[in-house]
Design an enzyme around this catalytic site. Structure first.
Site, mmCIF file in Angstrom:
data_model
loop_
_atom_site.group_PDB
_atom_site.id
_atom_site.type_symbol
_atom_site.label_atom_id
_atom_site.label_comp_id
_atom_site.label_asym_id
_atom_site.label_seq_id
_atom_site.Cartn_x
_atom_site.Cartn_y
_atom_site.Cartn_z
ATOM 1 N N ARG A 267 -2.260 9.337 13.627
ATOM 2 C CA ARG A 267 -2.204 10.436 12.662
ATOM 3 C C ARG A 267 -3.281 11.469 13.059
ATOM 4 O O ARG A 267 -4.042 11.053 13.943
ATOM 5 C CB ARG A 267 -2.536 9.881 11.158
ATOM 6 C CG ARG A 267 -3.815 9.153 10.850
ATOM 7 C CD ARG A 267 -3.858 8.363 9.706
ATOM 8 N NE ARG A 267 -4.729 7.452 9.366
ATOM 9 C CZ ARG A 267 -5.112 6.752 8.408
ATOM 10 N NH1 ARG A 267 -4.337 6.817 7.183
ATOM 11 N NH2 ARG A 267 -5.936 5.718 8.420
ATOM 12 N N ASP B 254 -10.188 -0.432 -0.291
ATOM 13 C CA ASP B 254 -10.375 0.865 -0.684
ATOM 14 C C ASP B 254 -11.747 1.044 -1.022
ATOM 15 O O ASP B 254 -12.308 -0.110 -1.657
ATOM 16 C CB ASP B 254 -9.147 1.441 -1.378
ATOM 17 C CG ASP B 254 -7.993 1.810 -0.814
ATOM 18 O OD1 ASP B 254 -7.957 1.729 0.492
ATOM 19 O OD2 ASP B 254 -6.911 1.651 -1.783
ATOM 20 N N GLU C 16 -6.128 10.219 15.622
ATOM 21 C CA GLU C 16 -6.672 8.801 15.279
ATOM 22 C C GLU C 16 -5.852 7.741 16.287
ATOM 23 O O GLU C 16 -4.668 7.445 16.016
ATOM 24 C CB GLU C 16 -6.511 8.580 13.882
ATOM 25 C CG GLU C 16 -6.694 6.921 13.507
ATOM 26 C CD GLU C 16 -6.780 6.776 11.933
ATOM 27 O OE1 GLU C 16 -7.104 7.760 11.211
ATOM 28 O OE2 GLU C 16 -6.356 5.693 11.659
ATOM 29 N N ARG D 295 -9.211 -4.424 13.932
ATOM 30 C CA ARG D 295 -8.764 -3.475 14.401
ATOM 31 C C ARG D 295 -9.842 -2.667 14.501
ATOM 32 O O ARG D 295 -10.579 -2.288 13.471
ATOM 33 C CB ARG D 295 -7.398 -2.977 14.036
ATOM 34 C CG ARG D 295 -6.036 -4.046 13.917
ATOM 35 C CD ARG D 295 -5.673 -4.038 15.442
ATOM 36 N NE ARG D 295 -5.079 -3.014 15.960
ATOM 37 C CZ ARG D 295 -5.345 -2.719 17.585
ATOM 38 N NH1 ARG D 295 -5.568 -3.508 18.284
ATOM 39 N NH2 ARG D 295 -4.704 -1.598 17.541
ATOM 40 N N ARG E 81 0.744 -1.296 -0.071
ATOM 41 C CA ARG E 81 0.089 0.174 0.016
ATOM 42 C C ARG E 81 0.811 1.415 -0.018
ATOM 43 O O ARG E 81 0.512 2.433 -0.328
ATOM 44 C CB ARG E 81 -0.806 -0.110 1.095
ATOM 45 C CG ARG E 81 -2.155 -0.910 1.326
ATOM 46 C CD ARG E 81 -2.775 -0.985 2.536
ATOM 47 N NE ARG E 81 -3.578 0.171 2.522
ATOM 48 C CZ ARG E 81 -5.084 0.370 2.178
ATOM 49 N NH1 ARG E 81 -5.482 -0.594 1.272
ATOM 50 N NH2 ARG E 81 -5.622 1.375 1.946
ATOM 51 N N TYR F 205 -9.374 -5.819 3.212
ATOM 52 C CA TYR F 205 -8.951 -4.579 3.535
ATOM 53 C C TYR F 205 -9.355 -3.721 2.198
ATOM 54 O O TYR F 205 -8.267 -3.722 1.521
ATOM 55 C CB TYR F 205 -7.609 -4.809 3.841
ATOM 56 C CG TYR F 205 -6.467 -3.378 4.422
ATOM 57 C CD1 TYR F 205 -7.238 -1.967 4.148
ATOM 58 C CD2 TYR F 205 -5.638 -3.454 5.052
ATOM 59 C CE1 TYR F 205 -6.646 -0.948 4.644
ATOM 60 C CE2 TYR F 205 -5.034 -2.464 5.638
ATOM 61 C CZ TYR F 205 -5.504 -0.852 5.280
ATOM 62 O OH TYR F 205 -4.651 0.042 5.612
ATOM 63 N N ARG G 54 9.679 5.531 -3.679
ATOM 64 C CA ARG G 54 10.014 5.987 -5.093
ATOM 65 C C ARG G 54 11.333 7.087 -5.041
ATOM 66 O O ARG G 54 11.304 7.520 -3.802
ATOM 67 C CB ARG G 54 9.082 6.818 -5.869
ATOM 68 C CG ARG G 54 7.620 7.076 -5.349
ATOM 69 C CD ARG G 54 6.885 7.845 -4.300
ATOM 70 N NE ARG G 54 5.658 7.019 -4.088
ATOM 71 C CZ ARG G 54 4.552 7.704 -4.122
ATOM 72 N NH1 ARG G 54 4.538 8.969 -3.996
ATOM 73 N NH2 ARG G 54 3.434 7.121 -3.768
#
Ligand code: UDP
Length: 380
Positions: free
Chosen positions: A288, A364, A313, A259, A180, A362, A184
């Site tokens: 976060r 998106d 969070e 979770r 995920r 999981y 780079r």
């Protein structure tokens, strides 16, 4: 009353809403219910009256996809703004771009490497890490992280964040999670580097789901639990169930691991200056902070105001009856899930499980939409 429907969809999240919308377009009569008092599942958002900020009640949701079909579909129900997601992560008091890019590397090592130099350097760091820990074929998150970026970058940005999020050692976690957040060797700091399309619905997520469910063929009922109505269902109705299968079956085989999250919110003049800042270190208990106004780039007056609506969070353990966010995917939990599916097929032969909760995936948002579209394609 219930007899007039072809389908019952349980759950008004993005998966359930897409299924209901697609079925209704094919001429089917659909009842969609949710036990929460609001629509939209975990993508639910509402406007804070005082600030005009669109609050994502269950944490930030940024729509992003590479799938043309999904983008074409979802943009029928909302106009999206041009928000492009970027995230910084805090490590020892300093901010670094995440996912790891050329700037993250140069900032951490206090160097000024070019892209090629950084790639060569990190490859060497990764080789050294593999040797040090005897890693041949990475078997878990930790081994994968070290093999990818070396020990120093791994420990700074990936290990502690991940262990906080999942409340377990990274050696117990799947290497797959790392796919995920790729690495780079460029200045590109887009969180979703390969997303062809991304943005936030201008009217908010809840409005988008409302529009999806506007059809005359769909009835929506909120604050209703499946268990309250299951005895009244006609035998021939097909049920698309987007809730947790273990709860549905009274935890007969045990509890599926998830979770959960807890949010601490406040309005403050000390906003973040961007939508999300991650906390990479273990001494900060939350992972976060979200500053939601930065998603509203189509409303500059909201972004420019001094006040921010922020949410910290905190990852939390999941317990029966709590809010499930992330499936703890491992061999054991997958096996248990598969057993539950078998039991469910026996007990409810007309039921299909779907969505992040029902499929124990999981996903998106775009993945959930794609799955819902494919499912309805198979049904009709
Ligand atoms: N991750 C990390 N450091 C970060 C952000 C993410 O190690 O600063 C890892 C972590 O293991 C997490 C995974 O990447 O579980 C996926 O992060 P993502 O932001 O995609 O999670 P989501 O947005 O779905 O909560």
């Amino acid at each position: 009353m219930i007899k007039k429907y072809d389908y019952l969809v349980v759950g008004t999240g993005i998966f359930g809403a897409t299924v209901a919308e697609r079925l209704s377009s094919a001429g089917k009569k659909v009842l969609i219910i949710d036990r929460r008092p609001h629509l939209a599942g975990n993508i639910y958002s509402y406007t804070d009256e005082e600030t005009g900020v669109e609050v994502h009640k269950y944490g930030s949701h940024i729509f992003h996809t590479e799938i043309d079909e999904v983008w074409k579909y979802i943009t029928q129900f909302a106009e999206f703004n041009d928000y492009v997601h970027t995230v910084n992560t805090r490590h020892k008091g300093k901010l670094y771009p995440i996912p790891i890019n050329l700037d993250t590397i140069n900032l951490l090592y206090e160097t000024n490497m070019t892209a090629d130099e950084a790639e060569e350097f990190v490859t060497k760091e990764a080789e050294d890490g593999k040797k040090k820990y005897g890693i041949v074929e990475p078997r878990n998150f930790e081994e994968k992280g070290i093999s990818l970026v070396g020990e120093k970058l791994y420990k700074a940005f990936l290990k502690n964040y991940t262990e906080k999020q999942w409340n377990t050692s990274a050696i117990n976690l799947s290497a797959e999670i790392l796919s995920r957040i790729p690495v780079r060797f460029s200045h590109n700091n887009r969180y979703f580097m390969t997303a062809k399309y991304q943005g936030i619905p201008k009217g908010g997520y809840t409005r988008m789901v409302e529009k999806m469910l506007e059809s005359r063929n769909i009835d929506v009922k909120l604050g209703i639990d499946f268990k309250d109505i299951k005895e009244t269902l006609p035998d021939e109705i097909t049920i698309i169930y987007c809730g947790q299968v273990d709860e549905l079956l009274d935890y007969e085989l045990g509890v599926l691991p998830w979770r959960s999250l807890r949010f601490e919110s406040e309005k403050t003049e000390n906003g973040l200056g961007e939508a999300v800042i991650n906390e990479a270190d273990s001494d900060v208990p939350y992972t976060r902070t979200h500053d939601y106004k930065y998603y509203q780039i189509h409303q500059p007056e909201i972004v420019k105001q001094k006040i921010s609506y922020i949410s910290r969070e905190y990852p939390t353990d999941f317990s029966k009856g709590g809010e499930a966010y992330y499936p703890v995917n491992n061999e054991e939990s997958r096996k248990l899930y598969d057993e539950y599916v078998k039991l469910c097929n026996k007990k409810y032969p007309n039921m299909i499980l779907g969505g992040r909760l029902g499929a124990y995936q999981y996903w998106d948002m775009d993945k959930a939409i794609k799955n819902a579209m494919d499912l309805v394609g198979e049904l009709s």
